[in-house]
Each structure stands twice: as structure tokens, then as C-alpha cells.
Design a protein around this motif. Structure first.
Motif, mmCIF file in Angstrom:
data_model
loop_
_atom_site.group_PDB
_atom_site.id
_atom_site.type_symbol
_atom_site.label_atom_id
_atom_site.label_comp_id
_atom_site.label_asym_id
_atom_site.label_seq_id
_atom_site.Cartn_x
_atom_site.Cartn_y
_atom_site.Cartn_z
ATOM 1 N N GLU A 60 0.825 -1.246 0.038
ATOM 2 C CA GLU A 60 -0.008 -0.035 0.289
ATOM 3 C C GLU A 60 0.903 1.205 -0.037
ATOM 4 N N TYR A 72 1.656 4.990 -2.059
ATOM 5 C CA TYR A 72 0.840 5.894 -2.771
ATOM 6 C C TYR A 72 1.723 6.874 -3.541
ATOM 7 N N CYS A 114 -2.063 3.840 -6.394
ATOM 8 C CA CYS A 114 -1.547 3.074 -5.518
ATOM 9 C C CYS A 114 -0.696 1.943 -5.926
ATOM 10 N N SER A 120 -6.327 -6.485 -8.898
ATOM 11 C CA SER A 120 -5.800 -5.424 -8.105
ATOM 12 C C SER A 120 -4.309 -5.643 -7.966
ATOM 13 N N ASP A 164 -2.165 -0.458 -8.923
ATOM 14 C CA ASP A 164 -3.680 -0.569 -9.290
ATOM 15 C C ASP A 164 -3.935 0.336 -10.571
ATOM 16 N N GLN A 174 -7.082 1.039 -5.305
ATOM 17 C CA GLN A 174 -6.794 2.530 -4.523
ATOM 18 C C GLN A 174 -6.647 3.630 -5.544
ATOM 19 N N ASP A 224 -6.967 6.112 -8.122
ATOM 20 C CA ASP A 224 -8.229 7.091 -8.701
ATOM 21 C C ASP A 224 -8.563 6.792 -10.086
ATOM 22 N N GLU A 231 -10.275 -6.667 -3.198
ATOM 23 C CA GLU A 231 -9.843 -5.018 -3.180
ATOM 24 C C GLU A 231 -10.118 -4.557 -4.449
ATOM 25 N N HIS A 248 -13.083 -2.098 -4.580
ATOM 26 C CA HIS A 248 -13.243 -1.178 -3.695
ATOM 27 C C HIS A 248 -13.927 -0.122 -4.254
ATOM 28 N N GLN A 249 -13.885 0.276 -5.590
ATOM 29 C CA GLN A 249 -14.580 1.402 -5.993
ATOM 30 C C GLN A 249 -15.930 1.344 -6.715
#
Length: 292
Positions: free
Chosen positions: A6, A8, A18, A39, A61, A67, A69, A206, A209-210
Motif C-alpha cells: 500500500e 501511494y 496506489c 488489483s 492498481d 486504491q 483514482d 480489493e 473497492h471503488q
């Protein structure tokens, strides 16, 4: 999650990317782009990870998965190579290889097209490509329907992906029964034998997630294919199973024919899940490429 899975990076336009890292931090870098729906965690849950000694895997990702965007109208496959350059520069990496299976394949091909001078080699397995009459052969009915209808009914398919994301997280058994309709007998045997449903669960959760927005965007790509394959200057290694009905043999053959410098291996008796037992040999080809 730990710091290796994880991490960023804030991109120049403010979006957040991410990524995870696996393997030897001083090893030869390979950027790996996951498929759909997956992911950055995929590469850490596959048995045998990190697959080769002296190799560093950098696993972002893709936009809308995990994670990273997703900004509609800004996040595009054409812009993805810029994001990868930003990530490589932030890590102090000049030259690197790329590998991507399935839905990640178009993003690898975008890099092969846009940033060939930064790449040591490119590998794709069962890569999604343009959905045209030449590639619409021996393909699973749900996949054909999605690639045909999604660009024409984007709002409906966005809702469908939200429902699939909800099912995957809340009713995984029902979700898996639906998804397995997209695979042939060869893949179903491998799925059961390797117990893929169990080890891939953290990655699958994962990935959604969005709410499935990444999967929705992926569904738009084959019918609105943006990459001129004949303009790719990088050398591309392609692997494709002849019993794959999720991304059919005809699609791999078309990609191989269109890319000027493509070395293709068509694997007899293999399907989409062949990847789970053969990653090391594909990575080895990339790190030992004459382009390095």
C-alpha cells in the motif's frame, strides 16, 4: 496491509496512484498490470510469488481498481503511460520491463506504443484487443455481449458493474457461479484444482473497492479500440492459450499479426488460467530479453 502493498503516489494532476512491490528491491524491475477484476494484490496471492530471484515487481492498481483514482474523462488508457512514467521516475527507475495479462494487456500495449524508449521488454498474456469480426471467434457469450453492448449502453453497464461489485463482496458464491460462465472446461478444471477462489479472494475484494468503475471502463475498450497496433515499435512477447474463450485465440492471433515486432507463443491445451502456473517462465523471458 504493509508498506510494500500500500504505497501511494500523487500524480501531477492530483490523482492518487496506489502500488505494491514484491521481490528483490534491487532486482531487475518489471511493472505488472493486473487484469479485470483484479488489483495490485494479485501478484502477492498467487502461489510462488514473487516468482523469480533478482527481480523487482512494481504492481500499480489500474485506474478504478483498488486504491488508484478514476476520474472520468481524465483517466484514459492513452494517458496511462504518463502515469507509469511518473511512477518509474518517483522510484528512480529509468528502464523497465512490462508484463500484463488479460484486461491489463491494452494498458501494456499503450505503453509499448507511447513510451518504447523507456522499456526493456513487453510481455502480454491473453491480452484483450480490438473487438472486430476477425477477433470475434469462439468467445464466451457473456463476454461477447459485454463488448458489443457496453459502448452503446455505457450507463446501463456502469450500473451492472456496480451490481457485480456488490455481489462479489456480499454474495461471493453467487458471483463466482456467474463469472465461471465466462470460462471454458479447461479453465474450470484449473480453477478447481488450484483452488483459485480461495487464494484470490483478497485481491478480488480489493479490486471492487471503488464499486466496479474500473471494470466498466475496461468493458468500453475493445469496441472503441484506441491503440494503433501497427505503430508499436517496442518488441512484444505474446502468450495465448488456444482453449481460452474469455480472450479467444483469434484475438491473440490478430494482435500478433498487427504488431510489427511481436514474438508469439500459442499454447496448445491452455486456457485463461494457464497464467497461474507459468508466470516464472514468462518473467524469465522478459528479464533475459535481448532488449535488456
Amino acid at each position: 496491509m504493509n508498506k510494500t502493498t500500500e504505497n501511494y503516489l500523487q500524480l501531477p494532476d492530483g490523482r492518487r496512484l496506489c502500488y505494491a512491490e514484491y521481490g528483490d528491491p534491487t532486482g531487475q524491475p518489471i511493472f505488472v498490470f493486473h487484469g479485470n477484476p483484479n488489483s495490485r494484490l494479485l501478484w502477492g496471492v498467487i502461489p510462488g510469488s514473487p516468482f523469480l530471484p533478482n527481480v523487482r515487481l512494481i504492481a500499480p492498481d489500474r485506474p478504478g481498481f483498488g486504491q488508484t483514482d478514476f476520474v472520468e474523462g481524465v483517466t484514459t488508457i492513452e494517458n496511462w503511460p504518463n502515469d507509469i512514467i511518473a511512477l518509474a521516475d518517483s522510484l528512480g527507475i529509468d528502464k523497465f520491463a512490462i508484463f500484463a495479462p488479460s484486461g491489463g494487456g491494452p494498458f501494456a500495449l499503450a505503453c509499448a506504443w507511447k513510451i518504447p524508449k523507456r522499456l526493456t521488454s513487453v510481455g502480454i498474456f491473453a491480452s484483450v484487443g480490438p473487438f472486430i469480426p476477425e477477433t470475434d471467434k469462439n468467445i464466451a457469450a457473456p463476454i461477447r455481449m459485454m463488448w458489443t453492448k457496453a459502448p452503446k449502453l455505457p450507463g446501463l453497464f456502469k450500473l451492472q458493474m456496480k451490481v457485480m461489485a456488490w455481489l462479489a463482496r456480499k454474495h461471493p458464491k453467487l458471483y463466482l457461479r456467474m463469472v465461471l460462465k465466462e470460462f471454458g472446461e479447461t479453465d474450470r478444471e484449473v480453477y478447481e484444482r488450484l483452488n483459485i477462489a480461495k487464494f484470490i479472494r483478497p485481491d478480488r475484494n480489493e479490486s471492487y473497492h471503488q464499486g466496479g468503475i474500473g471494470s466498466w471502463y475496461d468493458a468500453m475498450i475493445p469496441g472503441n479500440w484506441p491503440i494503433p497496433l501497427n505503430e508499436i515499435k517496442a518488441k512484444v512477447y505474446l502468450w495465448q492459450g488456444d482453449e481460452d474463450i474469455s480472450v479467444p485465440l483469434s484475438m491473440g492471433q490478430y494482435i500478433a499479426e498487427m504488431i510489427p515486432n511481436c514474438k508469439a507463443v500459442f499454447i496448445k491445451g491452455a486456457g485463461h488460467f494457464w497464467i497461474f502456473e507459468h508466470l516464472p517462465e514468462m518473467f524469465e523471458k522478459l528479464v533475459n530479453s535481448n532488449d535488456v
